[in-house]
Enzyme design. Sequence first.
Site, short mmCIF file in Angstrom:
data_model
loop_
_atom_site.label_atom_id
_atom_site.label_comp_id
_atom_site.label_asym_id
_atom_site.label_seq_id
_atom_site.Cartn_x
_atom_site.Cartn_y
_atom_site.Cartn_z
N ASP A 7 0.83 -1.21 0.00
CA ASP A 7 0.00 0.00 0.00
C ASP A 7 0.86 1.26 0.00
O ASP A 7 2.02 1.24 0.41
CB ASP A 7 -0.92 0.02 1.23
N GLU A 11 -0.10 -1.00 5.66
CA GLU A 11 0.94 -0.57 6.62
C GLU A 11 0.76 0.90 6.94
O GLU A 11 0.92 1.33 8.07
CB GLU A 11 2.33 -0.83 6.04
ZN LIG Z 1 6.55 2.27 4.34
#
Ligand SMILES: [Zn+2]
Length: 430
Positions: free
Chosen positions: A99, A194
């Site tokens: 992501d 994340e």
């Molecule tokens: Zn990162």
Amino acid sequence: MSRPARAGAGAAYSSPLAEELAPEVLERFLRYVRIDTQGAYRMPRRPSTEKQLDLSRLLLEELRELGLEDVQLTDGSAVFGSLPGAEGAPVVGLIAHVDTTPDVTGAGVSPIVHEAWNGEPIELPGDERQVLDPEALPELAACVGHDIVTSDGTTLLGADDKAGIAEIMAAVAYLLRHPELPRPPIRVGFTVDEEVGRGAEDFDLDLFGADVAYTLDGSDLGELEVETFSAKSIRITIRGLGVHPGTAKGKLVNAVKLASELVQSLPQDRLSPETTEDREGYIHPHRISGNAEEAIVDFIARDHDDDLLEEHVQLVVGVARGLTEREPRAAVEVEVLDSYRNMRQYIEENPRVVEAALEAIRRAGVEPKIAITRGGTDGAVLSSQGLPTPNLFTGGHEYHSVREWASVQDMAAAAATIVELAGVWAEPAG
Ligand SMILES: [Zn+2]
């Protein structure tokens, strides 16, 4: 968009291995950054955006094609795969996230390779206000002669963390092409979300089965991050007494004003992100919402030291409770949640995890640097759950901005570090 290593350009590479890996790292990187994987805040579903899986599924395919074993998309939306290695050696995990930050658009990324960069300010063609000035960016100034990758200035580049993904992919591909090289069993893990703090959520440690791991999610050449912040979030809900303002005299208790008082009562010249650096912690009111009847103020608190972090939390809680002493008709509710803890203590319990990385960085021809991060990583959560996971450099910089950039030579050094790391872990501990 041609090959990075032209005649005479090889001197910028940290080692012959890095130079050999560079074309594949760059080719993969330029492909992965074009895939939009922007995440979103406050989405109950997981992943927070479906499009993250576009890259996850591609990686799934590519890992299978490379010949990794047990390649799968887990229930926690992570891509796992295995590379068998020396029996009896510790199983080493390599982790990166697909992501990109919700804060800047990652759609329509059009990467530009500034080959053998001459040290002049880099103007990004899509937005004339976006200039990478080496005078203001010492890490860029250190990369004269490198091939520098940027976006066109209208989007993220996405080096955070597609640089890490490209480096892991190129390194495992290299190890598969060279079965004669000693290596430990390796587990690859590509996570989602994340950037919204949920990368390690539902990460199945038993299924992953690694003894130690590394996130490839750092930045500057040669850095190994062994400390993160410890982090908590604080939500203060203030309930006032709403009354029609025309007949409010002596009755209205305005939650908006109390919320404002709460924020104003915090230190103005210290203990905030905008006034601190290095090891200094902070309290950060990052969201406020509500009306005269009820207002909510959300804070994050950060420190590398757990005791100091608790002091920061108690400061906010004390001020919030103080509001009801002055205005007993108001009610205050306090909610404190743990986000993650400084991974240092868990890393220290496994000194070899650091020693091996420092040795691998050296073998890749780079001077290693132990660093701390003013943030968190997937590794902080995984470390606290029993998998020691420091964070390796990737060669990307100015994350979460349209001026994000990455050095091809430094990305290649990171990929070379992974290959060297496999060699170090295949050796007996000593
Ligand atoms: Zn990162």
